[in-house]
Design a protein around this motif. Structure first.
Motif, PDB file in Angstrom:
ATOM      1  N   VAL A  25       0.858  -1.182   0.000  1.00 40.14           N
ATOM      2  CA  VAL A  25       0.000   0.000   0.000  1.00 40.14           C
ATOM      3  C   VAL A  25       0.897   1.236   0.000  1.00 40.14           C
ATOM      4  CG1 VAL A  25      -1.863   1.221   1.190  1.00 40.14           C
ATOM      5  CG2 VAL A  25      -1.735  -1.279   1.295  1.00 40.14           C
ATOM      6  N   TYR A  26       0.471   2.266  -0.752  1.00 35.59           N
ATOM      7  CA  TYR A  26       1.310   3.461  -0.902  1.00 35.59           C
ATOM      8  C   TYR A  26       0.540   4.708  -0.483  1.00 35.59           C
ATOM      9  CZ  TYR A  26       4.268   0.298  -3.525  1.00 35.59           C
ATOM     10  OH  TYR A  26       5.065  -0.761  -3.878  1.00 35.59           O
ATOM     11  N   GLN A  27       1.302   5.795  -0.343  1.00 33.27           N
ATOM     12  CA  GLN A  27       0.700   7.077  -0.006  1.00 33.27           C
ATOM     13  C   GLN A  27       1.442   8.191  -0.741  1.00 33.27           C
ATOM     14  OE1 GLN A  27       1.039   7.504   4.238  1.00 33.27           O
ATOM     15  NE2 GLN A  27       3.265   7.587   4.229  1.00 33.27           N
ATOM     16  N   ILE A  28       0.724   9.271  -1.013  1.00 30.41           N
ATOM     17  CA  ILE A  28       1.342  10.467  -1.591  1.00 30.41           C
ATOM     18  C   ILE A  28       2.019  11.245  -0.471  1.00 30.41           C
ATOM     19  CG2 ILE A  28       0.889  12.682  -2.725  1.00 30.41           C
ATOM     20  CD1 ILE A  28      -1.486  11.357  -4.093  1.00 30.41           C
ATOM     21  N   GLN A  29       3.221  11.693  -0.735  1.00 28.64           N
ATOM     22  CA  GLN A  29       3.917  12.618   0.166  1.00 28.64           C
ATOM     23  C   GLN A  29       4.160  13.901  -0.620  1.00 28.64           C
ATOM     24  OE1 GLN A  29       7.450  11.436   2.716  1.00 28.64           O
ATOM     25  NE2 GLN A  29       8.493  12.818   1.310  1.00 28.64           N
ATOM     26  N   VAL A  30       3.636  15.026  -0.129  1.00 31.50           N
ATOM     27  CA  VAL A  30       3.766  16.277  -0.862  1.00 31.50           C
ATOM     28  C   VAL A  30       3.784  17.432   0.133  1.00 31.50           C
ATOM     29  CG1 VAL A  30       1.260  16.548  -1.181  1.00 31.50           C
ATOM     30  CG2 VAL A  30       2.846  17.651  -2.780  1.00 31.50           C
ATOM     31  N   ASP A  31       4.578  18.447  -0.172  1.00 28.24           N
ATOM     32  CA  ASP A  31       4.641  19.659   0.654  1.00 28.24           C
ATOM     33  C   ASP A  31       3.650  20.676   0.105  1.00 28.24           C
ATOM     34  OD1 ASP A  31       6.659  18.391   1.977  1.00 28.24           O
ATOM     35  OD2 ASP A  31       8.283  19.541   1.055  1.00 28.24           O
ATOM     36  N   ILE A  84     -14.133   4.975  -0.759  1.00 32.88           N
ATOM     37  CA  ILE A  84     -15.455   4.347  -0.629  1.00 32.88           C
ATOM     38  C   ILE A  84     -15.307   2.875  -0.243  1.00 32.88           C
ATOM     39  CG2 ILE A  84     -17.590   3.768  -1.839  1.00 32.88           C
ATOM     40  CD1 ILE A  84     -17.120   6.231  -3.591  1.00 32.88           C
ATOM     41  N   THR A  85     -14.485   2.124  -0.989  1.00 37.90           N
ATOM     42  CA  THR A  85     -14.315   0.692  -0.728  1.00 37.90           C
ATOM     43  C   THR A  85     -13.211   0.414   0.273  1.00 37.90           C
ATOM     44  OG1 THR A  85     -12.708   0.420  -2.526  1.00 37.90           O
ATOM     45  CG2 THR A  85     -15.054   0.232  -3.092  1.00 37.90           C
ATOM     46  N   LEU A  86     -12.359   1.422   0.542  1.00 43.64           N
ATOM     47  CA  LEU A  86     -11.200   1.289   1.440  1.00 43.64           C
ATOM     48  C   LEU A  86     -10.214   0.234   0.955  1.00 43.64           C
ATOM     49  CD1 LEU A  86     -12.944   1.588   4.929  1.00 43.64           C
ATOM     50  CD2 LEU A  86     -11.958   3.383   3.506  1.00 43.64           C
ATOM     51  N   VAL A  87     -10.217   0.008  -0.355  1.00 40.30           N
ATOM     52  CA  VAL A  87      -9.279  -0.937  -0.966  1.00 40.30           C
ATOM     53  C   VAL A  87      -8.153  -0.145  -1.622  1.00 40.30           C
ATOM     54  CG1 VAL A  87      -8.991  -2.708  -2.751  1.00 40.30           C
ATOM     55  CG2 VAL A  87     -11.079  -2.640  -1.353  1.00 40.30           C
ATOM     56  N   PRO A  88      -6.892  -0.561  -1.441  1.00 41.62           N
ATOM     57  CA  PRO A  88      -5.781   0.174  -2.063  1.00 41.62           C
ATOM     58  C   PRO A  88      -5.881   0.148  -3.585  1.00 41.62           C
ATOM     59  CG  PRO A  88      -4.976  -1.298  -0.351  1.00 41.62           C
ATOM     60  CD  PRO A  88      -6.415  -1.653  -0.572  1.00 41.62           C
ATOM     61  N   TYR A  89      -5.539   1.248  -4.210  1.00 40.87           N
ATOM     62  CA  TYR A  89      -5.485   1.299  -5.665  1.00 40.87           C
ATOM     63  C   TYR A  89      -4.288   0.490  -6.167  1.00 40.87           C
ATOM     64  CZ  TYR A  89      -9.052   4.948  -5.900  1.00 40.87           C
ATOM     65  OH  TYR A  89     -10.230   5.652  -5.817  1.00 40.87           O
TER      66      TYR A  89
END
Length: 725
Positions: A190-196, A265-270
């Protein structure tokens, strides 16, 4: 007449031929992939075939193919490449049409594997060809209809520079900044965006929470079909002044935000190939709202439920410490703080403390020192967030007592002196440099030409005014305002927030000579700061300040404009203002002991010196209640010793006087080069032309007091004291 008719018929005939074989129209590209695209066009006239020419826009890979259809699939193309297409028709009539109008399209970019994706900065916007700029409204339902644009997102040149920025202003502000395709894999990670991100009111950073449009929106979206469709179902996070999270939650300064790449909505990772977009919207028909959003350091990183803190704020500064606060974005109840001198790396050095609250007070720091601080959340045994962005802050300086003296003797900013700037000014205005007007090329505070309209302050260390009556600020200055539109001020403050003008505030319109300024201060008892303030166009002003002193009585300065005539071994000087006499000291340069000579005259002639020997001298002033420091050391070498005093070459009378004085040249062989009048503070007042043996000069317009006449001659400098009743 007949020739005209024939020509007209010929033109009609030529026009009919062209119309029988027109150029293809309505060229379009569809089904675009990494290496192929379908090209279609319109044509109604019978043809033998079409000649299709295509290649990259640089002309390095050009191809020609023929087809009888009005569409064709181009294959074996290069990814992320812009192509040019031109089509001719070979008509059944045997004619060949002109080329179609210019048409270009770009193949898709190769998806970037998430494991090899690196942080994107915005030295230019978009950063490369695989990023896109679009315009169009994001509807509540259905897909957005987007169009290519060169407007909207751009690279900021305001501090902090090299960030992507969007100015939310006026009507139809609906701009998109779209990333290249990124392959998130199969879902095993699972990933996440990191942005300033930051927000501020345009032209004043940071005031973003002010004057916001009620319909402004900023959203981060995802598209799962390579950017072919964008809709509200793809919103990962939104700041919306109408509904949802308001703009006030975006930091006024760049702070890192983490956005999980999970279907809300589904809480499933893209998974798979996706693209991300930053969408900004405002529709202000009256153009009264004017804000900026900036973003930088965009990255895709593994999802970490232990999110790093942000919004580090320091306060309660002391000489040995300060209080640090921060915002926790998860559920952590313990944090580690790394700190050290500015510039250290939290991964290799620094000291560590642990806090069980999101506030920590340091008490063992060094005074007058700049520190860097990093914080990370502790989410369990050996489970930590990433380190926060750096926060820099300094401990306070020790309080100075009165008399306070700053001579500016080094090539860098003295300890505990600070500066601030505002408005459209983007960098510091003040520095320290050598100034030739302060002999011998000594150092002084000076303003430098920095573009921008606003207020810049050079701020003193804290000064204790407790039990001080009638404090006086004095300093030497030179100023030149090229346009005459900038105000210079002296201000004081007890909290560095609220500033009070002191009785020195005017606008310079002409060049100024070196002068001594005296400012009586009105301040509350206790700790106060003094600021030299430039208010206006900071690029058009040059202000030089030196020999700063704060006293509880009239200060005592050393004399200036010290001149030694080696031929007659005569030294002369211009008084600083309030002194009653002087002490002149001299010695051979090779010796250590000084010879002291008290004198009440501003001219002294040496006797008994050695010809061609190297000497040095210095002078201090003796005032009613105190003495000055010594002047700069002046070297000199006698070359022709004579018992000759310059003071008797020129006579002035009557002295004291109410109106006129006579300036008489006692020796006709002397040559007067220049004669100037200065007030008691050393400020230039007037030049006196000397053309005759006796010159009459009217000073009836002068205020009562003491003045000095400085006469430059071929024999040396003569200084005369004048008393105006």
């Amino acid at each position: 007449m007949k020739k005209f008719i024939i020509l007209f018929v010929a033109l009609i005939s030529y026009s009919n031929i062209v119309a029988q074989c027109p150029a293809p129209t309505n060229l379009n590209a569809s089904n675009i992939s990494l290496t192929s695209a379908q090209i279609s066009w319109s044509y109604a006239t019978p043809v033998t075939n079409f000649r299709v020419e295509y290649g990259d826009v640089w002309g390095l890979d050009w191809h020609v193919i023929y087809t009888t259809s009005t569409n064709i699939v181009l294959t074996q193309l290069y990814p992320a490449t812009e192509y040019y297409v031109a089509i001719k028709a070979n008509c059944s009539s045997g004619e060949i049409s002109d080329y179609s109008s210019n048409f270009t399209f770009s193949t898709l970019c190769n998806p970037i594997n998430v494991n090899s994706f690196s942080t994107v900065t915005f030295g230019q916007t978009p950063p490369d060809v695989c990023w896109e700029l679009k315009s169009g409204v994001l509807p509540l339902t259905g897909n957005a209809v987007l169009a290519d644009t060169e407007l909207g997102w751009t690279t900021s040149v305001q501090s902090p520079s090299n960030t992507a920025m969007i100015n939310l202003y006026s009507v139809n502000c609906n701009y998109w900044l779209i990333s290249p395709p990124i392959n998130l894999g199969t879902g095993s990670s699972v990933y996440q965006i990191q942005v300033d991100l930051s927000k501020y009111f345009y032209g004043t950073n940071p005031l973003g929470y002010l004057n916001q449009s009620p319909n402004a929106r900023f959203a981060v979206l995802i598209s799962t079909d390579n950017g072919q469709s964008w809709n509200s179902n793809g919103i990962l996070q939104e700041w919306n002044n109408t509904t949802g999270t308001s703009f006030n939650t975006i930091s006024d300064n760049l702070q890192t935000y983490y956005i999980p790449i999970i279907n809300p909505i589904t809480l499933v990772p893209y998974t798979g190939n996706v693209r991300f977009a930053f969408y900004a919207y405002e529709n202000d028909i009256d153009s009264i709202y004017d804000n900026v959003i900036e973003l930088d350091n965009f990255n895709i990183i593994p999802y970490n439920g232990c999110i790093r803190p942000s919004n580090l704020i320091s306060s309660n500064y002391t000489m040995q410490g300060m209080t640090l606060n921060w915002t926790e974005h998860g559920t952590a109840s313990q944090w580690q703080i790394k700190y050290g001198l500015t510039g250290f790396s939290p991964t290799t050095s620094g000291s560590t403390v642990t806090s069980n609250t999101n506030s920590y007070t340091f008490t063992n720091l060094n005074q007058s020192t700049m520190y860097d601080f990093y914080i990370r959340s502790v989410c369990g045994t050996s489970t930590y967030s990433n380190w926060s962005l750096v926060h820099s802050a300094a401990t306070t300086c020790p309080t100075s007592s009165i008399p306070f003296i700053e001579p500016v003797t080094l090539s860098y900013m003295p300890a505990c002196w600070t500066q601030t700037y505002s408005g459209t000014i983007a960098e510091n205005v003040w520095d320290v440099g050598q100034i030739g007007t302060f002999p011998p090329y000594s150092y002084a505070f000076r303003s430098v030409a920095v573009p921008g309209i606003g207020i810049s302050r050079l701020i003193s260390p804290p000064i204790n005014f407790e039990n001080i009556t009638d404090p006086i600020l004095t300093f030497n200055q030179i100023c030149y305002d090229m346009l005459g539109v900038t105000s210079l001020k002296i201000q004081t403050s007890s909290d560095l927030i609220n500033w009070v003008d002191q009785p020195y505030s005017y606008t310079f319109t002409t060049p100024m000579f070196l002068s001594v300024e005296t400012v009586p201060l009105t301040v509350d008892p206790g700790i106060n700061y003094i600021a030299w303030v430039i208010d206006g166009d900071n690029q058009r002003i040059n202000w030089v300040v030196k020999y700063i002193m704060v006293t509880s009585s009239f200060p005592c300065f050393p004399p200036s404009s010290i001149y030694v005539n080696p031929n007659y071994v005569t030294v002369s000087w211009v008084p600083a203002g309030s002194e009653l006499s002087w002490v002149l000291e001299y010695k051979l340069a090779s010796e250590t002991a000084w010879n002291a000579i008290p004198t009440s005259s501003t001219v002294y002639t040496f006797t008994g010196l050695q010809n061609f020997a190297n000497y040095v001298l210095r002078i201090k002033s003796v005032c009613e209640n105190n003495e000055s420091g010594y002047s700069n050391t002046i070297p000199f070498t006698p070359t022709a010793i004579e018992d000759f005093s310059l003071d008797y070459l020129v006579e002035i009378y009557p002295n004291p006087t109410n109106s006129e004085i006579n300036i008489k040249i006692a020796n006709p062989e002397i040559q007067i080069d220049e004669c100037n009048i200065f007030d008691i503070y050393g400020k230039f007042l007037q030049k006196i032309p000397i053309h005759h043996e006796t010159t009459i000069f009217d000073i009836s317009s002068y205020s009562s007091g003491i003045y000095f006449m400085k006469i430059n001659t071929d024999k040396g400098i003569i200084v005369k004291k004048i008393v105006k009743n």
